[in-house]
Design a protein around this motif. Structure first.
Motif, PDB file in Angstrom:
ATOM      1  N   VAL B  74       1.142  -0.864   0.332  1.00 49.28           N
ATOM      2  CA  VAL B  74      -0.266   0.065   0.303  1.00 49.28           C
ATOM      3  C   VAL B  74       0.566   1.171  -0.103  1.00 49.28           C
ATOM      4  O   VAL B  74       0.208   2.119  -0.691  1.00 49.28           O
ATOM      5  CB  VAL B  74      -1.160  -0.069   1.096  1.00 49.28           C
ATOM      6  N   SER B  75       1.707   1.005   0.694  1.00 47.35           N
ATOM      7  CA  SER B  75       2.915   2.244   0.549  1.00 47.35           C
ATOM      8  C   SER B  75       3.369   2.461   0.029  1.00 47.35           C
ATOM      9  O   SER B  75       3.691   4.223  -0.664  1.00 47.35           O
ATOM     10  CB  SER B  75       3.529   2.025   2.528  1.00 47.35           C
ATOM     11  N   ARG B  76       3.481   1.948  -1.146  1.00 52.35           N
ATOM     12  CA  ARG B  76       4.720   1.852  -2.327  1.00 52.35           C
ATOM     13  C   ARG B  76       3.960   2.622  -3.361  1.00 52.35           C
ATOM     14  O   ARG B  76       4.587   2.738  -3.936  1.00 52.35           O
ATOM     15  CB  ARG B  76       5.156   0.517  -2.638  1.00 52.35           C
ATOM     16  N   GLN B  77       3.065   2.056  -3.113  1.00 47.66           N
ATOM     17  CA  GLN B  77       1.975   2.650  -4.276  1.00 47.66           C
ATOM     18  C   GLN B  77       0.888   4.174  -4.316  1.00 47.66           C
ATOM     19  O   GLN B  77       0.492   4.666  -4.953  1.00 47.66           O
ATOM     20  CB  GLN B  77       0.503   1.786  -4.638  1.00 47.66           C
ATOM     21  N   ILE B  78       1.208   5.344  -2.432  1.00 49.14           N
ATOM     22  CA  ILE B  78       0.465   6.389  -2.378  1.00 49.14           C
ATOM     23  C   ILE B  78       2.169   6.797  -2.379  1.00 49.14           C
ATOM     24  O   ILE B  78       3.306   7.134  -2.205  1.00 49.14           O
ATOM     25  CB  ILE B  78       0.372   6.360  -0.761  1.00 49.14           C
ATOM     26  N   LYS B  79       1.576   8.051  -2.929  1.00 47.54           N
ATOM     27  CA  LYS B  79       2.939   9.484  -3.392  1.00 47.54           C
ATOM     28  C   LYS B  79       3.207   9.936  -2.387  1.00 47.54           C
ATOM     29  O   LYS B  79       2.387   9.899  -1.346  1.00 47.54           O
ATOM     30  CB  LYS B  79       1.861  10.488  -3.877  1.00 47.54           C
ATOM     31  N   PRO B  80       4.376  10.203  -2.016  1.00 48.19           N
ATOM     32  CA  PRO B  80       5.535  10.812  -1.091  1.00 48.19           C
ATOM     33  C   PRO B  80       4.505  12.101  -0.277  1.00 48.19           C
ATOM     34  O   PRO B  80       4.208  12.130   0.915  1.00 48.19           O
ATOM     35  CB  PRO B  80       6.396  11.260  -1.791  1.00 48.19           C
ATOM     36  N   ALA B  81       3.373  12.974  -1.236  1.00 45.15           N
ATOM     37  CA  ALA B  81       2.879  14.196  -0.651  1.00 45.15           C
ATOM     38  C   ALA B  81       1.809  13.663  -0.257  1.00 45.15           C
ATOM     39  O   ALA B  81       1.041  14.030   0.470  1.00 45.15           O
ATOM     40  CB  ALA B  81       2.630  14.884  -1.913  1.00 45.15           C
ATOM     41  N   THR B  82       1.094  12.887  -0.217  1.00 41.82           N
ATOM     42  CA  THR B  82      -0.150  11.966  -0.067  1.00 41.82           C
ATOM     43  C   THR B  82       0.639  11.513   1.144  1.00 41.82           C
ATOM     44  O   THR B  82      -0.563  11.694   3.028  1.00 41.82           O
ATOM     45  CB  THR B  82      -0.799  11.706  -0.511  1.00 41.82           C
ATOM     46  N   LYS B  83       1.195  10.783   1.711  1.00 41.56           N
ATOM     47  CA  LYS B  83       2.126   9.977   2.920  1.00 41.56           C
ATOM     48  C   LYS B  83       1.986  11.101   3.793  1.00 41.56           C
ATOM     49  O   LYS B  83       1.508  11.104   5.466  1.00 41.56           O
ATOM     50  CB  LYS B  83       2.689   8.926   2.372  1.00 41.56           C
TER      51      LYS B  83
END
Lengths: 20, 129
Positions: B74-83
């Motif tokens: 999941v983490s790998r598919q979410i954009k850094p800005a979103t995280k």
């Protein structure tokens, strides 16, 4: 942590459609 | 009437609207090692409906389980800005019910573009139909 997992499971199942 | 398994092929939304469809799709994702995508997607939907008293604890639980460890699917598919947006929201005493919406959209896109078309071509789905 256990209760956190329970909370998460409860949350996931609350979002699933109920059997028709 | 259209059998449910034909409806599942119409859109990801139709699939996720049917309990048996969800179960079969989840079995497929388990085989592929990415069932967390689906669990996270439902967790985001459930989060929006959760009462305010549980929301802060639940936000932390979702964050810890799926996002904080950058090696998870999941983490790998979410954009850094979103995280980083989520990281800022999690520490607030009253997290916004919509705080996971962008992340949910990103994971949905991943499923629509990758795992959902693969599912429709999988032996699991074909055998079922």
């Amino acid at each position: 942590i256990d209760s956190e997992d329970d909370l998460l499971l409860e949350c996931i199942s609350s979002a699933m459609p109920k059997r028709k | 009437p259209t059998p449910p398994y034909l409806k599942w092929a119409e859109s990801l939304h139709s699939l996720l609207d049917d309990q048996e469809g969800i179960q079969l799709f989840r079995n497929f994702l388990c085989q592929e090692g990415c069932a967390d995508l689906l669990d996270f997607w439902f967790a985001c939907s459930g989060f929006r409906k959760t009462s305010q008293d549980k929301r802060s604890k639940l936000a932390k639980a979702i964050y810890r389980k799926y996002i904080v460890d950058g090696t998870g699917i999941v983490s790998r598919q979410i954009k850094p800005a979103t995280k980083s947006f989520i990281r800022d929201c999690v520490v607030r005493p009253h997290p916004d019910p919509a705080m996971f919406e962008q992340a949910q959209t990103e994971i949905q896109t991943t499923m629509e573009e990758n795992t959902y078309p693969l599912f429709l071509k999988s032996d699991l789905y074909l055998e079922y139909t």
